[in-house]
Design a protein around this motif. Sequence first.
Motif, PDB file in Angstrom:
ATOM      1  N   GLU A   1      61.398  59.530  78.090  1.00 34.85           N
ATOM      2  CA  GLU A   1      60.988  59.369  76.804  1.00 34.85           C
ATOM      3  C   GLU A   1      61.395  60.571  75.918  1.00 34.85           C
ATOM      4  O   GLU A   1      60.482  61.313  75.567  1.00 34.85           O
ATOM      5  N   PRO A   2      62.671  60.723  75.617  1.00 33.18           N
ATOM      6  CA  PRO A   2      62.908  62.036  74.978  1.00 33.18           C
ATOM      7  C   PRO A   2      62.591  61.841  73.334  1.00 33.18           C
ATOM      8  O   PRO A   2      62.668  60.879  72.892  1.00 33.18           O
ATOM      9  N   LEU A   3      61.741  62.946  72.739  1.00 32.77           N
ATOM     10  CA  LEU A   3      61.169  62.929  71.550  1.00 32.77           C
ATOM     11  C   LEU A   3      61.496  63.954  70.591  1.00 32.77           C
ATOM     12  O   LEU A   3      61.833  65.255  71.075  1.00 32.77           O
ATOM     13  N   LEU A   4      61.647  63.784  69.500  1.00 33.67           N
ATOM     14  CA  LEU A   4      61.955  64.637  68.364  1.00 33.67           C
ATOM     15  C   LEU A   4      60.341  64.922  67.777  1.00 33.67           C
ATOM     16  O   LEU A   4      59.824  63.960  67.080  1.00 33.67           O
ATOM     17  N   PHE A   5      59.976  66.229  67.648  1.00 36.36           N
ATOM     18  CA  PHE A   5      58.732  66.560  66.842  1.00 36.36           C
ATOM     19  C   PHE A   5      58.933  67.151  65.375  1.00 36.36           C
ATOM     20  O   PHE A   5      59.868  68.060  65.445  1.00 36.36           O
ATOM     21  N   LEU A   6      58.221  66.638  64.500  1.00 37.61           N
ATOM     22  CA  LEU A   6      58.437  67.252  63.220  1.00 37.61           C
ATOM     23  C   LEU A   6      57.099  67.731  62.769  1.00 37.61           C
ATOM     24  O   LEU A   6      56.095  67.366  62.873  1.00 37.61           O
ATOM     25  N   PHE A   7      57.074  69.350  62.515  1.00 36.10           N
ATOM     26  CA  PHE A   7      55.888  70.081  62.102  1.00 36.10           C
ATOM     27  C   PHE A   7      55.981  70.351  60.524  1.00 36.10           C
ATOM     28  O   PHE A   7      57.139  70.685  59.884  1.00 36.10           O
ATOM     29  N   ARG A   8      54.833  70.384  59.732  1.00 34.89           N
ATOM     30  CA  ARG A   8      54.691  70.849  58.261  1.00 34.89           C
ATOM     31  C   ARG A   8      53.393  71.787  58.739  1.00 34.89           C
ATOM     32  O   ARG A   8      52.591  71.535  58.941  1.00 34.89           O
ATOM     33  N   PHE A   9      53.881  72.961  57.995  1.00 28.97           N
ATOM     34  CA  PHE A   9      52.745  73.919  57.681  1.00 28.97           C
ATOM     35  C   PHE A   9      52.653  74.326  56.137  1.00 28.97           C
ATOM     36  O   PHE A   9      53.404  74.602  55.375  1.00 28.97           O
ATOM     37  N   ALA A  10      51.237  74.334  55.787  1.00 29.96           N
ATOM     38  CA  ALA A  10      50.911  74.601  54.371  1.00 29.96           C
ATOM     39  C   ALA A  10      51.306  76.055  54.227  1.00 29.96           C
ATOM     40  O   ALA A  10      51.273  76.819  54.965  1.00 29.96           O
ATOM     41  N   PRO A  11      51.193  76.522  52.681  1.00 27.57           N
ATOM     42  CA  PRO A  11      51.916  77.801  52.467  1.00 27.57           C
ATOM     43  C   PRO A  11      50.738  78.982  53.148  1.00 27.57           C
ATOM     44  O   PRO A  11      50.955  80.031  53.281  1.00 27.57           O
ATOM     45  N   ASP A  12      49.582  78.416  53.395  1.00 26.34           N
ATOM     46  CA  ASP A  12      48.428  79.404  54.173  1.00 26.34           C
ATOM     47  C   ASP A  12      48.902  79.635  55.529  1.00 26.34           C
ATOM     48  O   ASP A  12      47.883  80.260  56.323  1.00 26.34           O
ATOM     49  N   GLY A  13      49.751  78.779  56.220  1.00 23.96           N
ATOM     50  CA  GLY A  13      49.902  78.748  57.850  1.00 23.96           C
ATOM     51  C   GLY A  13      49.355  77.621  58.378  1.00 23.96           C
ATOM     52  O   GLY A  13      49.541  77.561  59.745  1.00 23.96           O
ATOM     53  N   THR A  14      48.467  76.973  57.723  1.00 18.00           N
ATOM     54  CA  THR A  14      47.645  76.107  58.622  1.00 18.00           C
ATOM     55  C   THR A  14      48.643  74.499  58.760  1.00 18.00           C
ATOM     56  O   THR A  14      49.406  74.335  57.908  1.00 18.00           O
TER      57      THR A  14
END
Length: 496
Positions: free
Chosen positions: A210-223
């Motif tokens: 199960e190869p997976l692509l992860f997507l991350f978003r971080f708010a301007p304060d780093g959270t």
Amino acid sequence: MSEALVVGGAPVGHDVGGVDHAPLLERAFADEPVEGELPVERIEGELPRGLAGTYYLSGPARFAAGGLRYRNWLDGDGMVIAATFDAGGASDARVRVQQRFVQTAKLVAERAEKKALFRTFGTRFAGDRLVYGVTVASPVNLSAWPFAGRLLAFGEQGQPWELDPSTLATRGPGTFGGAVTAATPFSGHPKVDPHTHELVTFGVSFAPQEPLLFLFRFAPDGTLALRAKQRLPYPASIHDFALSTRHAVFHVAPHLLDLGVLRRGGTVLEALSWRPELGSRLMVLRREDGALAADVELADRYCLHLLNAWDDGARLTVDLVELDRPVYGDYHELPDLFVDPPLGRAVRYVVDLATGTLLSRRESPDLGTPDFPTLDRRFTARENDHGWLLQVPDAGEPGRRFFERLLHVRWDEGRVVGEWQTSGSAGRTYLAGEPAFAPPADGAAALVVPLWDAAANKSALALFDPFDVAAGPRATVWVDARMPLGFHSYWSAATH
């Protein structure tokens, strides 16, 4: 050229064949660059008035541990360069250049033991270690970006490290408030949206089932704002992506990573294979939730780096660089790089997101081996036609070579509109890392380009008019030291 083993899509074990298109290139890998502040030897020309900010460049700089010498350009432990410009006028222009190694756990342990401990991207040895038994320890040598009041150094598939923005001293692993650990699949190619100030990045899990692509978003304060995953068609090695207002765009090519090879003692390079019969594709994920917005089949080309993307209703435009095959094998057998590298082109795709179909594809003529595309980052995720990149010229015959030409490309027209060729009176001068566009404050824009004079073994930062690169540098800042041959850059404008 003698027969060579093909690994990862390119010949490995090159024989330069008596032709050397890059004389003295070996000097870039012979020893470690000095750390600390680098004396500015001279400034040729005049710095653009109003140039104020810092040019960051990251790259591999340590190619030996104990008695072991690394074999691949990607193996070197990372060093970050910071060149700060304050050019109010010609009479009071100031430039400060400093560089330091990223003090990763890998580097600290190997220096303490005075020997190599960890397997690298392209070098293995008896008793070498993997992290968690499945991945190499990242040398953190790809990029450095300021974000959320921090300076973060990134490597391929590894946790970033936080540096002191003023001194470049290493503070420790970057955790994003505990959201990222050493086991988190995490890319070395983040994007910061200049309009929302959000950081977006990705990672890949190469599990064969199960190869997976992860997507991350971080708010301007780093959270952490989003961690989503999407199934990949195969365990593809993905190095970069593009960001639009509403989407994250991935060129997924069949450059497959077999974790079993790593577990059996192989290197990452040996675990990679090029399977063009499987075809490449554009995978478009929604920034909001990571859901699949489109999956468009392409031909069998390979993409290492993308330039930009933007939305126009249901139309998505994607600008990138496509190569005939993967290039990692051409980084192998130091110091003989790019012995017989693939050709590449600047390509623009237009996709109809409503139907998931490809509307058009425009490509430039062959650009030799192009890499490190950059743009005016104010246009990240917005409509943009201009880009700049480096070129390894096609010499027409095998033999090591390196980046010698700076190109200004119109992606909308598929053509080069300006170019500059390096030169050197004795030996060679080479382009030494990704350019960065420095927007004007109260003066003209500049394109910052690192240079390395191999004969003098000294480095410089050249400043061009971005829209007239053929005129040559407007100013060149020479330092009395060598900076490493770098990978990726970032321009951070002064805030005062």
